[in-house]
Design a protein around this motif. Structure first.
Motif, PDB file in Angstrom:
ATOM      1  N   ASN A  11       1.069  -9.327  -7.305  1.00 30.35           N
ATOM      2  CA  ASN A  11       0.244  -8.523  -6.231  1.00 30.35           C
ATOM      3  C   ASN A  11       1.161  -7.529  -5.410  1.00 30.35           C
ATOM      4  OD1 ASN A  11      -0.193  -8.340  -3.150  1.00 30.35           O
ATOM      5  ND2 ASN A  11      -1.921  -9.950  -3.912  1.00 30.35           N
ATOM      6  N   ILE A  34       3.011  -2.241   2.531  1.00 33.25           N
ATOM      7  CA  ILE A  34       2.285  -3.239   3.112  1.00 33.25           C
ATOM      8  C   ILE A  34       3.237  -4.236   3.859  1.00 33.25           C
ATOM      9  CG2 ILE A  34       1.416  -5.615   2.031  1.00 33.25           C
ATOM     10  CD1 ILE A  34       0.417  -3.852  -0.214  1.00 33.25           C
ATOM     11  N   ASN A  39      -1.788  -0.773   7.112  1.00 34.98           N
ATOM     12  CA  ASN A  39      -2.907  -1.386   6.303  1.00 34.98           C
ATOM     13  C   ASN A  39      -2.930  -0.504   4.753  1.00 34.98           C
ATOM     14  OD1 ASN A  39      -5.057  -2.760   5.864  1.00 34.98           O
ATOM     15  ND2 ASN A  39      -6.436  -1.308   7.257  1.00 34.98           N
ATOM     16  N   VAL A  40      -2.747  -1.437   3.907  1.00 35.95           N
ATOM     17  CA  VAL A  40      -3.181  -0.861   2.253  1.00 35.95           C
ATOM     18  C   VAL A  40      -4.152  -1.803   1.650  1.00 35.95           C
ATOM     19  CG1 VAL A  40      -2.014  -0.249   0.349  1.00 35.95           C
ATOM     20  CG2 VAL A  40      -0.653   0.163   2.666  1.00 35.95           C
ATOM     21  N   PRO A  41      -5.105  -1.169   0.930  1.00 38.64           N
ATOM     22  CA  PRO A  41      -5.841  -2.041   0.262  1.00 38.64           C
ATOM     23  C   PRO A  41      -5.197  -3.033  -0.746  1.00 38.64           C
ATOM     24  CG  PRO A  41      -6.643   0.262   0.028  1.00 38.64           C
ATOM     25  CD  PRO A  41      -5.287   0.341   0.718  1.00 38.64           C
ATOM     26  N   GLU A  42      -5.769  -3.923  -0.922  1.00 36.75           N
ATOM     27  CA  GLU A  42      -5.106  -5.163  -1.811  1.00 36.75           C
ATOM     28  C   GLU A  42      -5.343  -4.582  -3.405  1.00 36.75           C
ATOM     29  OE1 GLU A  42      -6.725  -8.960  -1.655  1.00 36.75           O
ATOM     30  OE2 GLU A  42      -6.771  -9.043   0.353  1.00 36.75           O
ATOM     31  N   GLY A  43      -3.853  -4.965  -3.962  1.00 32.41           N
ATOM     32  CA  GLY A  43      -3.962  -4.464  -5.259  1.00 32.41           C
ATOM     33  C   GLY A  43      -2.749  -5.331  -6.190  1.00 32.41           C
TER      34      GLY A  43
END
Length: 59
Positions: A11, A34, A39-43
């Motif tokens: 992750n 993160i 705020n960073v999209p999950e990945g």
């Protein structure tokens, strides 16, 4: 990165600046963002060894 060095898929939140050699600069920097609260999209990130292994087996 706090996990062992054999981890191949992680992750993004588990990565930091010390992860660059195994997961690349972009993924490591996203992990830093993160972990600093941005705020960073999950990945996820794929270890460079896994990537090159895939390339070698694909050709």
């Amino acid at each position: 990165m706090t996990e062992d060095n054999n981890t191949q898929i992680v992750n993004l939140s588990k990565l930091n600046s010390s992860s660059t050699s195994k997961f690349g600069g972009k993924a490591s920097n996203l992990g830093e963002l993160i972990n600093s609260g941005i705020n960073v999209p999950e990945g996820f990130a794929i270890n460079t060894d896994l990537y090159f292994d895939f390339l070698n087996k694909s050709n």
